[in-house]
Design an enzyme around this catalytic site. Structure first.
Site, PDB file in Angstrom:
ATOM      1  CD  GLU A 173     -26.808 -20.273  37.959  1.00  0.00           C
ATOM      2  OE1 GLU A 173     -27.742 -21.042  38.233  1.00  0.00           O
ATOM      3  OE2 GLU A 173     -26.735 -19.123  38.437  1.00  0.00           O
ATOM      4  CD  GLU A 297     -27.544 -15.673  35.941  1.00  0.00           C
ATOM      5  OE1 GLU A 297     -28.258 -15.932  36.928  1.00  0.00           O
ATOM      6  OE2 GLU A 297     -27.447 -16.412  34.942  1.00  0.00           O
TER       7      GLU A 297
END
Ligand code: AHR
Length: 494
Positions: A173, A297
């Site tokens: 991220e 995820e």
């Protein structure tokens, strides 16, 4: 009557077993308590790993585990977690609850956990606050078998042999907690960092994964593929199913009405659009689909259980979660020409966990049962299938009533996984094969009220059971699928 057409004569992509992967972060009680209790714990363990949890994960056939984060990965300095435990640095886990991280679970412990489970390893490196040298030395430490400073250090720390690192993530991220980078900047950083993720193996290759988009950030995918596409094996995608409209009101894991049930499933279905649109962008730069889309995820994200640490992301898990898992896994199977791995967040005690623990107690969640019921798809070949569906739901939250995928294993057996998302109606299903006649069928079912879940006092409220209500006649398999249920069928053809 819902007709399910299966065409065994039209095999499609391989369903990589890694689609059934999980994610484990230094977050709340995932690693500590959930997986690792230390050798002095009264909880039965092997080298510090909980025996009950490891055995359940072996039964679920967990194929691959991602670690150490998540946001934690871009603040993790791997040298803090090696060597004598007493000397390991105690740090603050700034992302998750501000608790003390004593680094007693580090590289050697992760490798030991994966060895016990029998799964592949997916290590996520630190780009946000780590150096190229640090990442490069970690790879050398884990994977080099010759003589070198890092390989020697690993040996001093008790592990002579090089470890196997199957997958390596270059940052997490990085558009957010991993450094708030712009895609152009990250893409250049990715090119630089990955250069030094050396491949020391003679017989295998580390699969390098670049940080991909947050949900529908298509311009991230476009830019990173354009600048760095040829340097990666995989590009990650993160997408969470959050019923509420803001992060302070995500919705309860167990207290919800029918409208919120359909809202949640409609949001889970959004991943289909994400797979199509990110896939289409990747096709432009990589028409031969060499770069895998790695959904590392995914899952539901609700408000934490009342009275628990908000930074620990501990939530219960109901039949609604089972439906989200069935929708997502069927979609990943159907897009396995591009989706090469997926890792539900997270393994134990965090978000849509497959296992919850409390002290020495452990329970398997409805999501666990779905993963186990789907496990025969692992490494099987996706078959062409189609199902006539109806639109159901409430208000704007409209979804198909049924979801399915079908595969054939190397022994010729066919696995059909199907879920009925309706809360009201059972549906008759007739399965028709374009080639071959079904000879034998066995089945498993998971069903219950939308909010049914397991607790430590009643750990088997929701569990998989044999499904024998199938009829084999005239070359078809017929059965009724009850409301809010998941069925898996194993079929042999003659
Ligand atoms: O899974 C919890 C967090 O969600 C991860 O640390 C991060 O990558 C994502 O935002």
């Amino acid at each position: 009557m819902a007709k399910l057409y299966v065409n065994p004569g039209n095999p499609k992509s391989k369903i990589n077993k890694e689609i059934y992967g999980n994610f484990s972060e230094h977050l709340g009680r995932c690693i500590y308590e959930g997986l690792f209790v230390g050798t002095d714990s009264p909880i039965p363990n092997t080298n510090g790993m909980r025996n009950d949890v490891v055995n359940a994960l072996k039964e679920m056939k967990l194929p691959v585990l991602r670690w150490p984060g998540g946001c934690f990965a871009d603040e993790y300095h791997w040298m803090d977690g090696i060597g004598p435990k007493k000397k390991r640095k105690k740090i603050v886990n700034t992302h998750w609850g501000g608790v003390v991280e004593d680094n007693s679970f580090g590289t050697h412990e992760f490798m030991e956990l994966c060895r016990q489970i029998g799964c592949e390893t997916y290590i996520n490196g630190n780009v946000g606050s780590g150096t190229v040298r640090e990442m490069s030395e970690w790879v050398e430490y884990m994977t080099f078998s010759g003589v070198s400073p890092m390989a020697d250090l690993r040996k001093e720390n008790g592990h002579e042999e090089a470890y196997t690192v199957n997958y390596f993530g270059v940052g997490n991220e990085n558009w957010g907690c991993g450094g708030n980078m712009r895609p152009e900047y990250y893409a250049d950083e990715y090119r630089r960092y990955q250069t030094y993720v050396r491949n020391y193996y003679k017989d295998k290759k580390i699969y390098k994964i670049a940080c991909g988009p947050n949900a529908d950030d298509y311009s991230w995918t476009d830019t990173v593929m354009k600048i760095a596409g040829k340097y990666m094996d995989g590009l990650s995608l993160h997408y969470y199913t959050v019923p509420g409209d803001d992060w302070d009101h995500k919705g309860s894991a167990t207290q919800f009405d029918e409208a919120e049930y359909y809202l949640t499933l409609r949001k889970a279905y959004f991943i289909k659009e994400l797979l199509h649109r990110h896939g289409a962008i990747m096709d432009r730069y990589d028409p031969k689909k060499k770069v895998g889309l790695i959904v590392d995820e995914w899952g539901t994200w609700f408000d934490v259980e009342p009275g628990t640490n908000p930074g620990f992301l501990y939530q219960q898990n109901t039949m609604r979660d089972a439906m989200v898992a069935a929708i997502s896994l069927n979609l990943f199977n159907k897009h396995s020409d591009r989706v090469k791995m997926a890792n539900i967040a997270q393994l134990v005690n965090v978000l849509q966990a497959v296992i919850l623990t409390e002290g020495e107690k452990m329970l398997l969640t409805p999501t666990y049962h779905v993963f186990k019921m789907f496990c025969d798809h692992q490494d099987a070949t996706l078959l062409d299938s189609s199902l006539a569906t109806e639109t159901i739901g409430m208000g704007k939250n409209l979804i198909p009533n049924l979801t399915e995928s079908v595969s054939r294993a190397s022994d010729g057996s066919i696995t059909i996984t199907l879920a009925n998302l309706s809360l009201e109606h059972a549906y008759p299903v007739e399965t028709v094969f374009a080639e071959g006649t079904p000879d034998h069928v066995t089945g498993t079912i998971l069903t219950g009220a939308m909010d049914a879940h397991n607790t430590f006092d009643a750990p088997e409220t929701v569990k998989a059971a044999d499904f024998t209500d199938t009829k084999l006649a005239d070359g078809t398999i017929s059965f009724d699928i009850p409301p809010c249920s998941v069925i898996s069928l194993k079929v042999t053809l003659k």
